[in-house]
Motif scaffolding. Structure first.
Motif, PDB file in Angstrom:
ATOM      1  N   ASP A  37       2.608  12.366   6.393  1.00  0.00           N
ATOM      2  CA  ASP A  37       1.902  11.130   6.626  1.00  0.00           C
ATOM      3  C   ASP A  37       1.494  10.518   5.232  1.00  0.00           C
ATOM      4  OD1 ASP A  37       0.808   8.678   7.275  1.00  0.00           O
ATOM      5  OD2 ASP A  37      -0.270   9.487   9.343  1.00  0.00           O
ATOM      6  N   GLU A  64      -6.866  12.713   7.501  1.00  0.00           N
ATOM      7  CA  GLU A  64      -5.989  11.690   8.145  1.00  0.00           C
ATOM      8  C   GLU A  64      -6.528  10.279   8.394  1.00  0.00           C
ATOM      9  OE1 GLU A  64      -3.803  13.448  11.692  1.00  0.00           O
ATOM     10  OE2 GLU A  64      -5.236  14.901  11.524  1.00  0.00           O
ATOM     11  N   ALA A  65      -5.527   9.502   8.342  1.00  0.00           N
ATOM     12  CA  ALA A  65      -6.095   8.147   8.845  1.00  0.00           C
ATOM     13  C   ALA A  65      -6.560   7.936  10.072  1.00  0.00           C
ATOM     14  CB  ALA A  65      -4.694   7.036   8.720  1.00  0.00           C
ATOM     15  N   PRO A  66      -7.567   6.944   9.891  1.00  0.00           N
ATOM     16  CA  PRO A  66      -8.584   6.973  11.014  1.00  0.00           C
ATOM     17  C   PRO A  66      -7.820   6.699  12.227  1.00  0.00           C
ATOM     18  CG  PRO A  66      -9.224   5.496   9.202  1.00  0.00           C
ATOM     19  CD  PRO A  66      -8.116   6.085   8.700  1.00  0.00           C
ATOM     20  N   ASP A  67      -6.528   5.937  12.321  1.00  0.00           N
ATOM     21  CA  ASP A  67      -5.835   5.882  13.652  1.00  0.00           C
ATOM     22  C   ASP A  67      -4.791   6.750  13.969  1.00  0.00           C
ATOM     23  OD1 ASP A  67      -4.201   4.657  11.783  1.00  0.00           O
ATOM     24  OD2 ASP A  67      -3.664   3.037  12.683  1.00  0.00           O
ATOM     25  N   ALA A  68      -4.754   7.671  13.128  1.00  0.00           N
ATOM     26  CA  ALA A  68      -3.766   8.997  13.234  1.00  0.00           C
ATOM     27  C   ALA A  68      -3.790   9.270  14.568  1.00  0.00           C
ATOM     28  CB  ALA A  68      -3.768   9.922  12.022  1.00  0.00           C
ATOM     29  N   PRO A  69      -2.551   9.892  15.267  1.00  0.00           N
ATOM     30  CA  PRO A  69      -2.844  10.448  16.412  1.00  0.00           C
ATOM     31  C   PRO A  69      -3.419  11.835  16.478  1.00  0.00           C
ATOM     32  CG  PRO A  69      -0.313  10.317  15.743  1.00  0.00           C
ATOM     33  CD  PRO A  69      -1.283   9.608  14.643  1.00  0.00           C
ATOM     34  N   ARG A  81      -0.265   8.190   4.746  1.00  0.00           N
ATOM     35  CA  ARG A  81      -1.589   7.508   4.872  1.00  0.00           C
ATOM     36  C   ARG A  81      -2.797   8.669   4.825  1.00  0.00           C
ATOM     37  NH1 ARG A  81      -2.191   4.551  10.197  1.00  0.00           N
ATOM     38  NH2 ARG A  81      -1.459   6.408  10.662  1.00  0.00           N
TER      39      ARG A  81
END
Length: 198
Positions: free
Chosen positions: A161, A145-150, A163
């Motif tokens: 997603d 997952e993207a680093p800022d994914a919830p 990203r």
């Protein structure tokens, strides 16, 4: 014997996580097992490595009972089984001492996760002066997952997603960063002498 096969984190802990459904190769234990049989036939040392996070209550906490090899993988007497608490197989174990004592100069790497514990071990092994062979299709990983994914998203949300890095992209990136720098990147067929699938 100057070569060792490192089987890294092919353990039940990973199957207990929901994201296992998205693993790049659910048959990773079989592929690792083929490498193990080949290594034994060649007279190479087989070293088993398990990831552990004591006191965390996670699936990597030994108290939960999942820090064990996946079914079908069985160490023989004399094959070291190490537990680590770092990403690489060296920092929190006696792996380097063990390899030095046995005159090992080359390591072959397989396991879970491709870009994390396997790649990190390959990089450190190279820096320590070992010749490294990285068997890409005898490693497995999950989408990242993207680093800022919830946190706490389900698998469908992770895949939806744009990203998210898919498993093929993760494995390609690992091959690109290791090949010619830290390791010789090969496929299982290259090692066990079988023709590649068409």
């Amino acid at each position: 014997m100057s070569r060792a096969l490192l089987v890294i984190d092919v353990q039940e802990s990973f199957r207990q996580r929901p994201i296992w459904e998205l693993i790049s190769d659910p048959d990773i234990a079989t592929k690792a097992g083929r490498l193990v049989e080949h290594a034994r036939a060649q007279g190479d040392l087989v070293v088993w490595v398990l990831h552990t996070e004591p006191g965390t209550g996670t699936v990597f906490d030994p108290e939960r009972g999942y820090v064990q090899l996946l079914p079908g993988l069985d160490p023989r007497p004399g094959e070291p089984v190490l537990t680590k608490s770092s990403h690489n197989a060296f920092t929190t174990t006696a792996l380097q001492q063990l390899l030095t004592e046995r005159g090992i100069r080359e390591v072959v790497i397989s396991g879970i996760r491709t870009e994390q514990c396997c790649e990190t071990t390959a990089r450190l092994a190279s820096d320590l002066g070992y010749r490294v062979t990285f068997v890409l299709d005898a490693t497995a990983t999950n989408p990242i997952e993207a680093p800022d994914a919830p946190p706490g998203r389900g698998n469908a949300e992770i895949l939806a997603d744009p990203r998210t890095l898919g498993v093929d992209e993760v494995m390609t990136r690992t091959e690109y960063v290791l090949a010619g720098r830290f390791a010789t990147v090969v496929r299982l067929a290259d090692v066990v002498g079988e023709p590649a699938a068409v």
